[in-house]
Scaffold this motif. Sequence first.
Motif, PDB file in Angstrom:
ATOM      1  N   MET A  78      -5.660   7.621  12.246  1.00 56.85           N
ATOM      2  CA  MET A  78      -4.745   7.986  11.270  1.00 56.85           C
ATOM      3  C   MET A  78      -3.874   6.731  10.780  1.00 56.85           C
ATOM      4  N   THR A  79      -3.725   5.678  11.690  1.00 56.08           N
ATOM      5  CA  THR A  79      -2.932   4.676  11.239  1.00 56.08           C
ATOM      6  C   THR A  79      -3.755   3.922  10.022  1.00 56.08           C
ATOM      7  N   LEU A  80      -5.257   3.887  10.470  1.00 50.54           N
ATOM      8  CA  LEU A  80      -6.088   3.360   9.266  1.00 50.54           C
ATOM      9  C   LEU A  80      -5.966   3.947   7.951  1.00 50.54           C
ATOM     10  N   GLY A  81      -6.122   5.500   8.042  1.00 48.46           N
ATOM     11  CA  GLY A  81      -5.870   6.334   6.929  1.00 48.46           C
ATOM     12  C   GLY A  81      -4.530   5.889   6.074  1.00 48.46           C
ATOM     13  N   LEU A  82      -3.534   5.701   7.053  1.00 44.35           N
ATOM     14  CA  LEU A  82      -2.121   5.503   6.153  1.00 44.35           C
ATOM     15  C   LEU A  82      -2.290   4.297   5.518  1.00 44.35           C
ATOM     16  N   GLU A  83      -2.990   3.044   6.457  1.00 44.57           N
ATOM     17  CA  GLU A  83      -3.001   1.800   5.693  1.00 44.57           C
ATOM     18  C   GLU A  83      -3.758   1.684   4.411  1.00 44.57           C
ATOM     19  N   VAL A  84      -4.935   2.450   4.529  1.00 44.14           N
ATOM     20  CA  VAL A  84      -5.754   2.416   3.410  1.00 44.14           C
ATOM     21  C   VAL A  84      -4.932   2.928   2.129  1.00 44.14           C
ATOM     22  N   ILE A  85      -4.405   3.804   2.216  1.00 41.90           N
ATOM     23  CA  ILE A  85      -3.463   4.375   1.006  1.00 41.90           C
ATOM     24  C   ILE A  85      -2.608   3.451   0.852  1.00 41.90           C
ATOM     25  N   LYS A  86      -1.925   3.091   1.580  1.00 40.94           N
ATOM     26  CA  LYS A  86      -0.912   1.838   1.112  1.00 40.94           C
ATOM     27  C   LYS A  86      -1.415   0.685   0.215  1.00 40.94           C
ATOM     28  N   PHE A  87      -2.372   0.244   1.058  1.00 45.54           N
ATOM     29  CA  PHE A  87      -2.988  -1.000   0.350  1.00 45.54           C
ATOM     30  C   PHE A  87      -3.363  -0.815  -1.007  1.00 45.54           C
ATOM     31  N   ILE A  88      -4.328   0.470  -1.094  1.00 46.06           N
ATOM     32  CA  ILE A  88      -4.859   0.631  -2.465  1.00 46.06           C
ATOM     33  C   ILE A  88      -3.924   0.693  -3.545  1.00 46.06           C
ATOM     34  N   LEU A  89      -2.650   1.679  -3.152  1.00 40.88           N
ATOM     35  CA  LEU A  89      -1.721   1.701  -4.047  1.00 40.88           C
ATOM     36  C   LEU A  89      -0.970   0.386  -4.450  1.00 40.88           C
ATOM     37  N   GLU A  90      -0.845  -0.254  -3.499  1.00 42.29           N
ATOM     38  CA  GLU A  90      -0.134  -1.749  -3.842  1.00 42.29           C
ATOM     39  C   GLU A  90      -1.137  -2.589  -4.398  1.00 42.29           C
ATOM     40  N   GLN A  91      -2.189  -2.429  -4.616  1.00 42.98           N
ATOM     41  CA  GLN A  91      -3.312  -3.480  -5.200  1.00 42.98           C
ATOM     42  C   GLN A  91      -3.050  -3.394  -6.823  1.00 42.98           C
ATOM     43  N   ASP A  92      -2.923  -2.211  -7.407  1.00 41.82           N
ATOM     44  CA  ASP A  92      -3.204  -1.965  -8.902  1.00 41.82           C
ATOM     45  C   ASP A  92      -2.510  -0.569  -9.071  1.00 41.82           C
ATOM     46  N   PRO A  93      -1.744  -0.667 -10.421  1.00 38.70           N
ATOM     47  CA  PRO A  93      -1.265   0.603 -10.736  1.00 38.70           C
ATOM     48  C   PRO A  93      -2.244   1.564 -11.216  1.00 38.70           C
ATOM     49  N   ASP A  94      -3.353   1.075 -11.640  1.00 37.46           N
ATOM     50  CA  ASP A  94      -4.498   1.823 -12.106  1.00 37.46           C
ATOM     51  C   ASP A  94      -4.975   2.796 -10.995  1.00 37.46           C
ATOM     52  N   ASN A  95      -4.786   2.318  -9.876  1.00 35.27           N
ATOM     53  CA  ASN A  95      -5.466   2.875  -8.690  1.00 35.27           C
ATOM     54  C   ASN A  95      -4.480   4.378  -8.433  1.00 35.27           C
ATOM     55  N   LEU A  96      -3.461   4.442  -8.911  1.00 34.98           N
ATOM     56  CA  LEU A  96      -2.702   5.651  -8.568  1.00 34.98           C
ATOM     57  C   LEU A  96      -3.345   6.857  -8.980  1.00 34.98           C
ATOM     58  N   PRO A  97      -3.441   7.020 -10.177  1.00 32.26           N
ATOM     59  CA  PRO A  97      -4.300   8.334 -10.713  1.00 32.26           C
ATOM     60  C   PRO A  97      -5.310   8.613  -9.802  1.00 32.26           C
ATOM     61  N   ILE A  98      -6.391   7.545  -9.637  1.00 33.99           N
ATOM     62  CA  ILE A  98      -7.558   7.913  -8.929  1.00 33.99           C
ATOM     63  C   ILE A  98      -7.200   8.278  -7.598  1.00 33.99           C
ATOM     64  N   VAL A  99      -6.308   7.646  -6.805  1.00 30.16           N
ATOM     65  CA  VAL A  99      -5.967   8.254  -5.434  1.00 30.16           C
ATOM     66  C   VAL A  99      -5.354   9.705  -5.855  1.00 30.16           C
ATOM     67  N   GLN A 100      -4.374   9.661  -6.497  1.00 28.86           N
ATOM     68  CA  GLN A 100      -3.832  11.045  -6.726  1.00 28.86           C
ATOM     69  C   GLN A 100      -4.741  12.064  -6.647  1.00 28.86           C
ATOM     70  N   ARG A 101      -5.724  11.900  -7.466  1.00 27.10           N
ATOM     71  CA  ARG A 101      -6.867  12.890  -7.740  1.00 27.10           C
ATOM     72  C   ARG A 101      -7.606  13.146  -6.433  1.00 27.10           C
TER      73      ARG A 101
END
Lengths: 119, 517, 331
Positions: free
Chosen positions: B239-262
Amino acid sequence: MAIAAIGKYEFAPADAIEKFHGAQLLYIGWEDHLLFCAPFAFPFPPTMPFGAIVEQVLPGSFGYHPDFARIDWEKAEWFKSGKPWQPDFSKSLADNGLKHKDVIRFRTPGLTGIAGSGS
Amino acid sequence: MDMQVAKKKLGLKEKYQVMTRGLDWEPSYQKKEDIYPYASYEGIKIHDWDKWEDPFRLTMDAYWKYQAEKERKLYAIIDAYAQNNGHLGVTDARYINTVKLFLTGVSPLEYMAHRGFAHAGRAFPGAGPRVACLMQSLDEIRHAQTQIHALSNYNKHYNGLHDFRHMHDRVWYLSVPKSFFDDAVTAGPFEFLVSIGFSFEYVLTNLLFVPFVSGAAYNGDMGTMTFGFSAQSDEARHMTLGLEVIKFILEQDPDNLPIVQRWIDKWTWRGYRVLTLVAMMMDYMLPKRTMSWKEAWEVYFEENGGALFKDLARYGIKMPKCAETIALEKDHLSHQAWGTFYNYGAAAAFHTWVPEKEEMDWLSAKYPESFDKYYRPRLEFWREQAAKGNRFYNKTLPMLCQTCQIPMLFTEPGDPTKICYREVDYQGTKYHFCSDHCKEIFEHEPEKYVQSWLPVHQIYQGNCFPEGTDPTAEGFDPLAAVLQYYHLEFGRDNLDFEGSEDQKNFDAWRGQATKNV
Amino acid sequence: MHIDLRTVSIKPLRHTFDHVARRIGGDKPASRYQEGTFDLQATDNFHYRPTWDPQHEIFDASRSAIRMADWYAFKDPRQFYYGAYTLARAKQQDTAESNFDFVESRGLAADLPVELRDTVLKLLVPLRHVAWGANMNNAAICAYGYGTAFTQPCIYQSMDQLGIAQYLTRVGLLLGDVEVLDDAKAAWMSDDAWQGLRRYVEDSFVVKDPFELYVAQNVALDGLLYPLVFEAIVDDVLAAKGGTAVAMLTQFMTDWYGETKKWVDATVKTAAAESAANKAQLEKWIAHWRDRAAVALLPVARIALADGADAALEDVVQQFNTRLAKAGVAL
C-alpha cells in the motif's frame, strides 16, 4: 480516444458474427421480472420466425415464473435498444430488422412479478 | 592502524539508497530506450527518477530474515490446523463455499500480481521503483502459494477446490476477476502500478481481504485467518508503494494529472465491480456475519477513502465519479449478485442456498430500504418452490457486460426494478454494458475490450466443450459438456448446499469429533 | 516404548488438486513445492493482448526459441517455493551477518595487508553493478518466460542477486569508505578493465528471448564469474595471502553459487534433453555467450592475478565446459 500501445493494436472482435456458425446473437429481457437475474442471450438463425421464439423458446426460459402463463402476448409491449418497437411474429428475425447482438425487451402490463415486487 | 576514525557513517536513508539506486548506472553501449522499451508509450512524463522516495527500506538480508520468520510461523499453524482437522471447527459447512470462491477467484490473481510486478520491476527506468516492484513480485508469489498451501487441506475434504487453476481460466463467473487482472497486466507499467498498486492494493484491498479474513476468523477458520494476517503484513508495504507511486507521478509533470485521474476513475470502477463477489460473500455466504457489505463500503471506502482523497486533493486529484453510482448501488448489490448465483447454481463450482429465516431478518435490519421490498419476496418464493421439489435452476445463458463481464444483473441507478442497459456501436457492431462506467471504459479503449473472452459467447461459439466433442451428435447435452470443460462434476460440485456431499461429510465428521461414544 | 494413539480419523476425498494429480498421480499427497508450482500460470483464454507487446499473449511460449512439450518438465532441485526459499536464505544471511560481525568486531579489516585490501576493493566492489544487472535480467526472465517451473526460481535468483549486490556494497563499506563505491562506479563506467564486462551486461539487457537471456546471465556469465572470482581468486589466492577475512565476507556468494549451480544445470539439462533443436540452439547460445564472457572477464581477473589471469581463466572455462557436458551440452 485511441489506445496507447506499442505498435499496431488492432484485433478482430472476439464475437464477430462469423464465429457463430450461422447464428446471430439476440438478447431478450422481461421487464419487472428480476427473478431472472439478467436478460438472456440466444444464438438464433436470422431466418427464424420471430413467433417461434415466443412460442418455442421463451417458455423454456421464462416459464418457471407463475406470471408467464398469464401473459397476454397481444398486450405485450416491445422495446429494441430501449426504444418502443413492434415485432412481426410471422416474419423472420432478419426481416424484423434484428441484427447480431441486438437487445430487445418486453413488458407485460399488469404482470409485475412475485407479489408485485418486480421479481 | 584503526581506519574507523576517517569513516563516515551513512544514515538509514543514504544507506538504503547506496544499496539500491546506487547500483544503477547510465548505460552507454545500448540506448536507454532499448533497455527500457516500455517506459514512455503511456504518455506519462517522468523528468527525474531520482525524486522517487523509497516507500520502505528493506535490504534483502532483512527481508529474508523477517519473511522467513513469518513463513515459519504461518506453516506451523497451517500444519497444526491440518493435523487437528481444524476444518471441522468452522461454524457450518456452508462457510467453506467462501473458501472455494477465494481460491478459484483470488489466488490466481496473486500469481498474476507476481508476474505483473516482475514485468513492472523490469520495465521502469528508475532504480527505486524497480526494486520496490520486484520485492512486491516476490511477496505476491508468497501470497499465491501460502493461500494454496493453507487451502490444500480443504481441497482434501471438500469439493469445488479441486481444479482451481483450470477453472479460473474457464468458468463463467471467474472471467470477471481474470479479465480484471488481464486488463491491468496488459496495460503499460505505469497504469499497472496505478491499477494494482494504488487502486486495488490501497483503495480496495480492505474491501477484499478484510471481509474474507475477518469472515474466516469469525467463522473459526484459523487457517485462512492466519494466511490472511500474514499477507496483510506484506500489504502494508504494497500500500505504501501504491501511495508513493501516485505522489511521484503527480509531482513529476502536470500533464500526468488527467491520465492518472482517468486511471483512478477506471480502476476504482473495475475493482469495485470485482468486489460484487465479495459483497454477496459477506451478506449471504458467511454463516456468522461480521458486517454488511454496505457497512463495509461505508467504512472502508467512504470514510477511509474519503480521507485519502482529501489528501490527494492537494495534487488536484478528484474523487472518482463512479463513487456516486456505487453509493446508489450499495443497498442492492449483494442481493442481486446472490440471486444471480442462485439462478445459475447448476453451473457454479460452489453451493448456493436460500438464507435461513434469521438470516433474512439480519438482512432486512441491515438493508431496511431495500431488502424486504425487493429481495425477500424473491427469496421466499424460491424457498417455497424448493420445498416443493421445484428448486429454480436457470438454464438459459445470460447477457454479459462487455467490460466487466458480469451478467447484466445491475439495475438503473436509483431504480432497482429496471435492469440497466447501455450500448455502443463500434465499427458496425453493438456492444452492451451494465453501466455508464463500463461503457466509458470501453469508449476510451475500444480496441482492447472488443477482445473480451465472454464466457457466454464462447459457449455459443462452441469453444467451451471438451476436446473432441461433437455438438451435432445425437442427444448432445450442452450444459453437461460445458461443465465437463470446466472440470466441474455435476451433482457433486454444484447445485444446492442442501443435500450436497460437503454437507453430509461435514456433519458426519463433526459428529465423530464432538459426540460421545 | 509402545504407543497406540487413537484420534478422529477422517478419510480425505482426494490427496491433492486435480491439476497436480494429473502430473504426479492422485494416490498420494503432493509436496508444497509441487502444489505451489504446477500449472500456476495461466495458459488459456487470455482476454486482451498486452499493449506493450501486441504480437504476443500475456504469457506466450513463443517468446523463446526453445520449445518444450511441457514447460513443467523443469524442476528446481532445491524445490524452492517461497517458504523454503526464504528459510534457506534466512539461514545464510544469519551466517553472513555473523561473519560481518566477526570481521568488524575483531577489527580484521584493518589487519588486512594494504595491497590486498586495495585489490579486493578494486575487484569486488565494481561487481555490485554486475549483480544488479543479473537482478534485472532475472526479473525479465521471470516476467517474460513461460511456466512457473521455469519462471519461479528466476524471481528468487533476481532477489538473490540484489542481495549479493548489497553484500558487495557492504564489503566495500567495511573495507573502505563511501568513496570506495564512487571509485568503483567510476571504474565500472570508464576503466578499460571493466568495459568488456559492462558491454556484456548492457547487451544482455536488450536480449528479448527469455531463455537466451537465461543462458547469457545465469549459465554463461555467472558460470564463469563466480568460480573465477569467488572460488579461484578469493578463496584460493587471496585467502592464502592473509585474506581469510575477505573469504568470510564472501562466504554467502560461494555457498550461494554452489547451490544455484545445481538449479542451472538441471534447467539446461532438461531443455537440452527435450529435442535436438533445443540442444543445438543451446550449444550455439552457450558457446557464444561463454566466449564473450571469457573475453570480458580476463581483464577483471588480471586485477587480482596479473599474469596468472590467463591460466586461471582457462581453468575456469575448462571446468565450465566439463560441467555443461554433464548437463548434455557439448561445447
